[in-house]
Write a protein that holds these residues in place. Structure first.
Motif, PDB file in Angstrom:
ATOM      1  N   ASP A  34      12.882  33.181  12.792  1.00  0.00           N
ATOM      2  CA  ASP A  34      14.258  33.127  12.381  1.00  0.00           C
ATOM      3  C   ASP A  34      15.074  34.357  13.029  1.00  0.00           C
ATOM      4  O   ASP A  34      16.237  34.237  13.023  1.00  0.00           O
ATOM      5  CB  ASP A  34      14.277  32.892  10.973  1.00  0.00           C
ATOM      6  CG  ASP A  34      13.633  34.239  10.044  1.00  0.00           C
ATOM      7  OD1 ASP A  34      12.909  34.938  10.919  1.00  0.00           O
ATOM      8  OD2 ASP A  34      13.708  34.431   9.038  1.00  0.00           O
ATOM      9  N   LEU A  35      14.444  35.117  13.767  1.00  0.00           N
ATOM     10  CA  LEU A  35      15.205  36.336  14.201  1.00  0.00           C
ATOM     11  C   LEU A  35      14.962  36.241  15.788  1.00  0.00           C
ATOM     12  O   LEU A  35      15.985  36.719  16.583  1.00  0.00           O
ATOM     13  CB  LEU A  35      14.505  37.713  13.730  1.00  0.00           C
ATOM     14  CG  LEU A  35      14.564  38.097  12.109  1.00  0.00           C
ATOM     15  CD1 LEU A  35      14.156  39.178  11.706  1.00  0.00           C
ATOM     16  CD2 LEU A  35      16.239  37.917  11.798  1.00  0.00           C
ATOM     17  N   LEU A 241      19.712  38.407  13.099  1.00  0.00           N
ATOM     18  CA  LEU A 241      19.456  39.873  12.767  1.00  0.00           C
ATOM     19  C   LEU A 241      20.509  40.719  12.986  1.00  0.00           C
ATOM     20  O   LEU A 241      20.489  41.832  12.146  1.00  0.00           O
ATOM     21  CB  LEU A 241      18.558  40.029  13.869  1.00  0.00           C
ATOM     22  CG  LEU A 241      17.940  41.419  13.919  1.00  0.00           C
ATOM     23  CD1 LEU A 241      17.052  41.813  12.816  1.00  0.00           C
ATOM     24  CD2 LEU A 241      16.597  41.680  15.251  1.00  0.00           C
ATOM     25  N   THR A 242      21.212  40.766  13.669  1.00  0.00           N
ATOM     26  CA  THR A 242      22.481  41.613  13.944  1.00  0.00           C
ATOM     27  C   THR A 242      23.526  41.652  12.862  1.00  0.00           C
ATOM     28  O   THR A 242      23.648  42.767  12.148  1.00  0.00           O
ATOM     29  CB  THR A 242      23.302  41.198  15.272  1.00  0.00           C
ATOM     30  OG1 THR A 242      22.562  41.152  16.377  1.00  0.00           O
ATOM     31  CG2 THR A 242      24.591  42.199  15.406  1.00  0.00           C
ATOM     32  N   LYS A 243      23.851  40.430  12.084  1.00  0.00           N
ATOM     33  CA  LYS A 243      24.841  40.503  11.256  1.00  0.00           C
ATOM     34  C   LYS A 243      23.939  41.188   9.916  1.00  0.00           C
ATOM     35  O   LYS A 243      24.687  41.918   8.989  1.00  0.00           O
ATOM     36  CB  LYS A 243      25.189  39.055  10.701  1.00  0.00           C
ATOM     37  CG  LYS A 243      25.898  38.350  11.955  1.00  0.00           C
ATOM     38  CD  LYS A 243      27.382  38.928  11.731  1.00  0.00           C
ATOM     39  CE  LYS A 243      27.998  38.420  12.912  1.00  0.00           C
ATOM     40  NZ  LYS A 243      29.654  39.366  13.028  1.00  0.00           N
ATOM     41  N   THR A 244      22.534  41.011   9.849  1.00  0.00           N
ATOM     42  CA  THR A 244      21.802  41.256   8.786  1.00  0.00           C
ATOM     43  C   THR A 244      21.616  42.829   8.771  1.00  0.00           C
ATOM     44  O   THR A 244      21.910  43.582   7.740  1.00  0.00           O
ATOM     45  CB  THR A 244      20.328  40.738   8.490  1.00  0.00           C
ATOM     46  OG1 THR A 244      20.401  39.324   8.682  1.00  0.00           O
ATOM     47  CG2 THR A 244      19.672  41.087   7.460  1.00  0.00           C
ATOM     48  N   LEU A 245      21.616  43.517   9.991  1.00  0.00           N
ATOM     49  CA  LEU A 245      21.280  45.017   9.929  1.00  0.00           C
ATOM     50  C   LEU A 245      22.620  45.518   9.767  1.00  0.00           C
ATOM     51  O   LEU A 245      22.985  46.480   9.277  1.00  0.00           O
ATOM     52  CB  LEU A 245      20.845  45.174  11.384  1.00  0.00           C
ATOM     53  CG  LEU A 245      19.475  44.869  11.708  1.00  0.00           C
ATOM     54  CD1 LEU A 245      19.280  45.173  13.262  1.00  0.00           C
ATOM     55  CD2 LEU A 245      18.565  45.679  10.757  1.00  0.00           C
ATOM     56  N   GLU A 246      23.608  44.628  10.263  1.00  0.00           N
ATOM     57  CA  GLU A 246      25.166  45.301  10.033  1.00  0.00           C
ATOM     58  C   GLU A 246      25.550  45.345   8.691  1.00  0.00           C
ATOM     59  O   GLU A 246      25.749  46.709   8.029  1.00  0.00           O
ATOM     60  CB  GLU A 246      26.177  44.540  10.947  1.00  0.00           C
ATOM     61  CG  GLU A 246      26.292  44.709  12.224  1.00  0.00           C
ATOM     62  CD  GLU A 246      27.308  43.997  12.938  1.00  0.00           C
ATOM     63  OE1 GLU A 246      27.963  43.069  12.127  1.00  0.00           O
ATOM     64  OE2 GLU A 246      27.374  43.840  14.153  1.00  0.00           O
ATOM     65  N   PRO A 295      13.788  36.645   5.218  1.00  0.00           N
ATOM     66  CA  PRO A 295      13.233  36.759   3.815  1.00  0.00           C
ATOM     67  C   PRO A 295      12.543  38.336   3.539  1.00  0.00           C
ATOM     68  O   PRO A 295      12.750  38.812   2.550  1.00  0.00           O
ATOM     69  CB  PRO A 295      12.156  35.681   3.534  1.00  0.00           C
ATOM     70  CG  PRO A 295      12.652  34.620   4.529  1.00  0.00           C
ATOM     71  CD  PRO A 295      13.106  35.418   5.744  1.00  0.00           C
ATOM     72  N   GLY A 296      11.976  38.659   4.630  1.00  0.00           N
ATOM     73  CA  GLY A 296      11.435  39.977   4.318  1.00  0.00           C
ATOM     74  C   GLY A 296      12.512  41.219   4.562  1.00  0.00           C
ATOM     75  O   GLY A 296      12.319  41.998   3.705  1.00  0.00           O
ATOM     76  N   ILE A 297      13.532  40.708   5.288  1.00  0.00           N
ATOM     77  CA  ILE A 297      14.551  41.832   5.430  1.00  0.00           C
ATOM     78  C   ILE A 297      15.260  41.702   3.920  1.00  0.00           C
ATOM     79  O   ILE A 297      15.900  42.792   3.264  1.00  0.00           O
ATOM     80  CB  ILE A 297      15.576  41.388   6.495  1.00  0.00           C
ATOM     81  CG1 ILE A 297      15.054  41.708   7.586  1.00  0.00           C
ATOM     82  CG2 ILE A 297      16.934  42.290   6.132  1.00  0.00           C
ATOM     83  CD1 ILE A 297      15.754  41.300   8.932  1.00  0.00           C
TER      84      ILE A 297
END
Length: 416
Positions: A34-35, A241-246, A295-297
């Motif tokens: 998913d990433l 990934l980018t949006k989640t990290l932001e 889900p792990g994030i």
């Protein structure tokens, strides 16, 4: 002086270690479908032959065969997971040719040696003498005959069984089938006792290599029927990934600022412990070769929230003790002791719930539960014990003995 050296040395060594290793660790984190983008297929397993049962062992063997095929394709970290009684989920990250994945993974590639022994009139090669799992794993190789034509050498596991078959069929045809396609039907002209045989035909070198690779991939113990598939583009995965990290970075900065403003010195120590906590989790992911998914994030961020809660419970308790008129060393000691039980109870109950999720869940649920369990264990080590170790060092040194260091005003302190 010893306490000062211990405090400064501990903080300095950990800071340098995290600063030096973090770029490499982030680069080595294995990203999930998913990433990173890729392809996911859910298969339902069915019996390959009449009377066969879909057992747990057969499902596991089929999953192993799929894993071997995915590895042979050279794809990036394929995941093959049995689910329930008759399903297998395949995740292949970074895939570009979905049609090739489908063909290679689902194709039975069932090599069989068949004879006419006992066939009824009009039937041809009805009896299966050998199956794909009778052959030595990775035992097929390309060789050349006397005319320099490519052929495929194969090896069987049971030499005695092969000798009995060739002796019984001496002078008869022993046909070689790939699935239901006849490759060749050579006549048995000798009893083969060494467990080796050759597949010959008018093959080009590429065709011979393809047959060799197909044989080495092995036969699937069960028939697979595709029930569901999903393609995730690399761009979409990267955006996730980018949006989640932001979002995670913004939330983390807000949390650290809140802790420092609200709790002053303990808040600063808690912030350092939270950074260490995050670094340790990334280190565990890399060392254990875990796959990081959305889900792990989510579990990662949830665990950070729980770690912050542990610090807040402790520091609020210390502030209350200071407000009652106790000295700072006494308040730190009693506040830490009284808050520890509440923190441990909440963490242990969460671990229990996560363990149940891991035991009974599948796929993303198991991943979420596993990350949450690791998160809590690391949190207890860093945000409970390590942060308290640093705070006690500061108190004993004499650098954090004023109520203002904990965000407590003099007017709020009651006399004993």
């Amino acid at each position: 002086m010893k306490r000062i050296i211990s405090f400064v040395g501990t903080v300095l060594v950990i800071t340098i270690l995290m600063a030096v290793t973090t770029p490499g660790l982030l680069k080595d984190v294995r990203l999930g479908l998913d990433l990173k983008g890729g392809f996911e297929i859910l298969y339902e397993a069915e019996p390959l032959m009449e009377g066969q049962q879909v057992t747990k062992e057969a499902l596991q063997e089929t999953a192993k065969s799929l894993q071997k095929r995915a590895d042979a394709m050279g794809t990036s970290e394929p995941e093959v997971t049995p689910e329930g009684a008759n399903r297998i989920r395949l995740k292949v990250a970074g895939v570009t040719d979905e049609a090739e994945v489908r063909k290679t993974m689902k194709e039975p590639a069932n090599l069989t040696f068949r004879s006419n022994d006992g066939c009824k009139e009009g039937e041809e090669f009805c009896k299966i003498e050998l199956r794909g799992d009778d052959f030595v794993e990775n035992g097929a190789s390309v060789a050349y005959d006397q005319l320099n034509q490519p052929m495929i050498d194969i090896k069987v596991k049971d030499k005695g069984k092969f000798a009995e078959i060739t002796e019984r069929l001496l002078g008869q045809e022993l046909a070689i089938f790939m699935d239901d396609q006849l490759l060749s039907a050579p006549t048995v002209r000798a009893v083969l006792t060494d467990g080796t045989a050759q597949i010959t035909g008018n093959y080009s070198l590429d065709e011979a290599k393809q047959i060799r690779d197909t044989i080495n991939l092995g036969a699937l113990p069960l028939k697979l029927v595709e029930k569901y598939s999903q393609s995730v583009g690399a761009t979409l995965g990267m955006q996730s990934l980018t949006k989640t990290l932001e979002a995670g970075l913004i939330a983390s900065v807000a949390i650290l600022l809140f802790m420092i403003i609200r709790y002053r010195v303990p808040g600063l120590l808690a912030s350092f412990a939270l950074i260490l906590h995050t670094w340790l989790l990334i280190l565990i992911f890399v060392w254990a070769d875990f796959t990081l998914t959305l889900p792990g994030i989510a579990a990662f961020i949830l665990g950070i929230g729980m770690a912050v809660d542990a610090n807040i419970i402790t520091y609020e308790r210390i502030r209350e003790e200071i407000k009652t008129g106790k000295s700072v060393p006494s308040a730190v000691k009693s506040g830490g002791k009284s808050s520890l039980r509440a923190i441990m109870d909440s963490n242990l109950t969460t671990i229990l719930v996560a363990a149940v999720m891991f035991g009974f869940g599948t796929g993303a649920v198991k991943g979420f539960a596993l990350v949450l369990i690791l998160e809590i264990i690391v949190s207890i080590a860093t945000n409970v014990y390590f942060s308290r170790f640093l705070l006690n060092l500061l108190v004993n040194i004499g650098w954090a003995r004023k109520p203002s260091h904990y965000g407590v005003k003099e007017r709020d302190i009651r006399e004993l």
